[in-house]
Design a protein around this motif. Structure first.
Motif, mmCIF file in Angstrom:
data_model
loop_
_atom_site.group_PDB
_atom_site.id
_atom_site.type_symbol
_atom_site.label_atom_id
_atom_site.label_comp_id
_atom_site.label_asym_id
_atom_site.label_seq_id
_atom_site.Cartn_x
_atom_site.Cartn_y
_atom_site.Cartn_z
ATOM 1 N N ALA A 124 -3.695 1.269 -5.768
ATOM 2 C CA ALA A 124 -3.329 2.141 -6.877
ATOM 3 C C ALA A 124 -2.754 3.424 -6.304
ATOM 4 O O ALA A 124 -3.215 3.922 -5.276
ATOM 5 C CB ALA A 124 -4.543 2.460 -7.750
ATOM 6 N N ALA A 125 -1.730 3.940 -6.967
ATOM 7 C CA ALA A 125 -1.067 5.143 -6.489
ATOM 8 C C ALA A 125 -1.855 6.382 -6.889
ATOM 9 O O ALA A 125 -1.384 7.237 -7.636
ATOM 10 C CB ALA A 125 0.360 5.203 -7.035
ATOM 11 N N LEU A 163 4.198 1.896 -5.304
ATOM 12 C CA LEU A 163 3.347 1.267 -6.313
ATOM 13 C C LEU A 163 3.244 2.155 -7.545
ATOM 14 O O LEU A 163 3.427 3.368 -7.468
ATOM 15 C CB LEU A 163 1.935 1.041 -5.753
ATOM 16 C CG LEU A 163 1.771 0.162 -4.515
ATOM 17 C CD1 LEU A 163 0.308 0.140 -4.106
ATOM 18 C CD2 LEU A 163 2.285 -1.239 -4.763
ATOM 19 N N ASN A 164 2.925 1.529 -8.669
ATOM 20 C CA ASN A 164 2.589 2.274 -9.872
ATOM 21 C C ASN A 164 1.121 2.695 -9.812
ATOM 22 O O ASN A 164 0.367 2.258 -8.942
ATOM 23 C CB ASN A 164 2.843 1.420 -11.113
ATOM 24 C CG ASN A 164 4.312 1.113 -11.294
ATOM 25 O OD1 ASN A 164 5.147 2.012 -11.287
ATOM 26 N ND2 ASN A 164 4.630 -0.172 -11.457
ATOM 27 N N ALA A 180 4.227 6.268 2.186
ATOM 28 C CA ALA A 180 4.199 4.829 2.455
ATOM 29 C C ALA A 180 2.785 4.382 2.805
ATOM 30 O O ALA A 180 2.405 3.236 2.541
ATOM 31 C CB ALA A 180 5.167 4.477 3.586
ATOM 32 N N TYR A 181 2.008 5.269 3.405
ATOM 33 C CA TYR A 181 0.604 4.938 3.695
ATOM 34 C C TYR A 181 -0.227 4.930 2.413
ATOM 35 O O TYR A 181 -1.111 4.097 2.237
ATOM 36 C CB TYR A 181 0.016 5.941 4.695
ATOM 37 C CG TYR A 181 -1.307 5.487 5.291
ATOM 38 C CD1 TYR A 181 -1.343 4.806 6.488
ATOM 39 C CD2 TYR A 181 -2.515 5.717 4.629
ATOM 40 C CE1 TYR A 181 -2.547 4.366 7.042
ATOM 41 C CE2 TYR A 181 -3.716 5.291 5.166
ATOM 42 C CZ TYR A 181 -3.725 4.608 6.369
ATOM 43 O OH TYR A 181 -4.917 4.167 6.885
ATOM 44 N N THR A 182 0.059 5.860 1.528
ATOM 45 C CA THR A 182 -0.680 5.954 0.263
ATOM 46 C C THR A 182 -0.543 4.682 -0.561
ATOM 47 O O THR A 182 -1.506 4.234 -1.197
ATOM 48 C CB THR A 182 -0.160 7.149 -0.557
ATOM 49 O OG1 THR A 182 -0.356 8.349 0.200
ATOM 50 C CG2 THR A 182 -0.869 7.271 -1.881
ATOM 51 N N TYR A 183 0.652 4.090 -0.528
ATOM 52 C CA TYR A 183 0.896 2.881 -1.304
ATOM 53 C C TYR A 183 0.400 1.660 -0.537
ATOM 54 O O TYR A 183 1.170 0.813 -0.081
ATOM 55 C CB TYR A 183 2.386 2.745 -1.614
ATOM 56 C CG TYR A 183 2.928 3.871 -2.466
ATOM 57 C CD1 TYR A 183 2.230 4.339 -3.578
ATOM 58 C CD2 TYR A 183 4.145 4.473 -2.167
ATOM 59 C CE1 TYR A 183 2.724 5.359 -4.365
ATOM 60 C CE2 TYR A 183 4.650 5.497 -2.952
ATOM 61 C CZ TYR A 183 3.930 5.940 -4.041
ATOM 62 O OH TYR A 183 4.433 6.956 -4.825
ATOM 63 N N GLY A 184 -0.905 1.584 -0.385
ATOM 64 C CA GLY A 184 -1.505 0.471 0.331
ATOM 65 C C GLY A 184 -3.005 0.458 0.142
ATOM 66 O O GLY A 184 -3.537 1.068 -0.786
ATOM 67 N N SER A 190 -1.514 -0.450 4.420
ATOM 68 C CA SER A 190 -0.932 0.883 4.524
ATOM 69 C C SER A 190 -0.169 1.042 5.839
ATOM 70 O O SER A 190 0.940 1.582 5.873
ATOM 71 C CB SER A 190 -2.021 1.947 4.420
ATOM 72 O OG SER A 190 -2.562 2.007 3.114
ATOM 73 N N CYS A 191 -0.761 0.560 6.927
ATOM 74 C CA CYS A 191 -0.102 0.655 8.232
ATOM 75 C C CYS A 191 1.156 -0.205 8.288
ATOM 76 O O CYS A 191 2.172 0.197 8.874
ATOM 77 C CB CYS A 191 -1.068 0.249 9.337
ATOM 78 S SG CYS A 191 -2.433 1.412 9.617
ATOM 79 N N GLU A 192 1.098 -1.373 7.678
ATOM 80 C CA GLU A 192 2.269 -2.248 7.650
ATOM 81 C C GLU A 192 3.382 -1.646 6.811
ATOM 82 O O GLU A 192 4.573 -1.755 7.156
ATOM 83 C CB GLU A 192 1.864 -3.625 7.127
ATOM 84 C CG GLU A 192 1.003 -4.408 8.111
ATOM 85 C CD GLU A 192 0.289 -5.591 7.468
ATOM 86 O OE1 GLU A 192 0.551 -5.859 6.275
ATOM 87 O OE2 GLU A 192 -0.519 -6.234 8.164
ATOM 88 N N ASN A 193 3.028 -0.999 5.700
ATOM 89 C CA ASN A 193 4.031 -0.321 4.881
ATOM 90 C C ASN A 193 4.719 0.785 5.675
ATOM 91 O O ASN A 193 5.935 0.972 5.613
ATOM 92 C CB ASN A 193 3.393 0.272 3.628
ATOM 93 C CG ASN A 193 3.091 -0.766 2.564
ATOM 94 O OD1 ASN A 193 3.519 -1.906 2.664
ATOM 95 N ND2 ASN A 193 2.345 -0.366 1.548
ATOM 96 N N MET A 194 3.908 1.535 6.424
ATOM 97 C CA MET A 194 4.465 2.600 7.256
ATOM 98 C C MET A 194 5.383 2.029 8.326
ATOM 99 O O MET A 194 6.485 2.547 8.567
ATOM 100 C CB MET A 194 3.336 3.393 7.906
ATOM 101 C CG MET A 194 2.609 4.354 6.985
ATOM 102 S SD MET A 194 3.632 5.747 6.458
ATOM 103 C CE MET A 194 4.018 6.530 8.028
ATOM 104 N N SER A 195 4.951 0.960 8.973
ATOM 105 C CA SER A 195 5.761 0.342 10.030
ATOM 106 C C SER A 195 7.097 -0.139 9.486
ATOM 107 O O SER A 195 8.150 0.056 10.109
ATOM 108 C CB SER A 195 4.996 -0.830 10.659
ATOM 109 O OG SER A 195 3.812 -0.387 11.296
#
Length: 375
Positions: A124-125, A163-164, A180-184, A190-195
């Protein structure tokens, strides 16, 4: 959720200006440690081995098809003509570059969450997963035993997966990289989103590993090496601690360390950028203290990782990150000229700070860090 700084429309085009910065993300503190300096005393032999490996790579890839992508960036900032750094071989301004097999890209993040990273967060965002407050990419040369650091300002505007508030996928959009970390889930996702976002930002350069740690571990790591000596680089830091007078040399203990690396004047624009000077001061001081303490405690680095185990997340095995730490300290470590910053410009807008990268200027930096020039 809170976002530091001010913000304007994400559709603003990248401006071609330069801003040289220095600093780093705190997550790398745990990596920059170990004993056994003697393992890399025969540096000349290793250099010869590197040259031999690169020669073999040249033969093996002699018939690799490459495209000259050295054209200038399009006036609209779309990135036309920029090289695809996901390719093993590229041509830039008439010169051929090949990705070095010895250099690994490790994304390091200091997470502003202040609790254990063992717990998964709901998708959740709402900001509960944390934010990547410090972001940098380590170029780890395993053959030379050398690490170099590319600092990436946390307010960098780039494409991220958003994310919503209910956790549903909103899709790709341009926003602050730290989100990008927050949306995880506050951990692997979160780490994969950042990567993924960092790879996109850096023209497809593959990110091979990640390591994130909560900034709450700073005091623990600081005191474990007997305190860290720094020279206060930033004016006005007395607001965080009366001892933080600009130009004063001080040994940080306990909570002082966290106050030092976190402080920024939120009443001024782009202070997250200038705070990176504090980060650089701290990591250099930490590395010095670590080397000294390692002379007296050969088990120091495993002990440090054990202390922060519940406050870190990585896709590397224990053997991998301990070996990397050992090699960094035993080899050349981080040379004085081994700090780089993603070129760009910081802007103060009506709501948030934003940092607009200049990818055209970033290309030669990335080639120097992760590629080698083919004769």
């Amino acid at each position: 959720m809170s976002r530091p700084g001010r913000r304007s429309s994400w559709k603003r085009r990248v401006r071609k200006l330069r801003l040289t910065l220095a600093g780093l993300g705190l997550a790398a503190l745990a990596v920059l440690a170990w004993q056994g300096v003697g393992r890399y005393q025969e540096r000349r032999a290793i250099e010869a081995e590197i040259a031999a490996r690169e020669a073999l790579e040249e033969v093996a890839n002699a018939e690799t098809e490459v495209v000259d992508e050295s054209a200038e960036q399009a006036p609209d900032g779309s990135g036309s003509g920029l090289p695809d750094l996901s390719e093993r071989t590229v041509i830039w301004h008439g010169e051929t570059w090949r990705r070095s097999g010895n250099v690994r890209a490790i994304l390091c993040m200091g997470v502003d969450r202040s609790d254990e990273l063992t717990e998964y967060r709901s998708l959740a965002a709402d900001g509960k997963a944390g934010q990547a407050d410090g972001i940098f990419l380590m170029a780890w040369d395993s053959a030379r035993g050398q690490a170099r650091l590319l600092m990436i300002p946390r307010d960098t505007m780039t494409e991220i997966t958003a994310l919503n508030k209910d956790g549903s996928l909103r899709g790709k959009e341009v926003d602050h990289l730290l989100l990008a970390y927050t949306y995880g889930d506050g951990r692997e996702m979160s780490c994969e989103n950042m990567s993924e976002s960092v790879s996109h930002l850096l023209l497809g350069l593959p990110v091979q590993n990640y390591l994130a740690a909560d900034l709450a571990v700073v005091a623990t790591l600081n005191d474990a090496v007997g305190g860290v000596t720094v020279t206060v680089p930033t004016e006005g830091m007395e607001a965080a601690d009366p001892a933080f007078v600009q130009g004063t040399t001080i040994t940080l203990h306990g909570s002082q360390a966290e106050r030092f690396v976190r402080y920024r004047d939120i009443t001024k624009d782009n202070t997250a950028l200038y705070r990176m000077d504090q980060h650089k001061q701290y990591i250099q001081g930490y590395f010095t203290a670590l080397r000294e303490q390692s002379k007296h405690n050969s088990n120091l680095v495993p002990d440090l990782f054990e202390m922060i185990q519940d406050y870190m997340i990585t896709d590397m095995s224990k053997d991998e990150y301990l070996k990397t730490a050992a090699d960094v300290l035993a080899g050349e470590g981080i040379p004085a000229d081994g700090y780089y910053t993603l070129p760009g410009i910081g802007m103060a807008t009506a709501t948030y700070d934003e940092y607009y990268p200049n990818q055209q200027q970033a290309v030669p930096v990335l080639l120097e860090l992760f590629f080698y020039k083919v004769p």
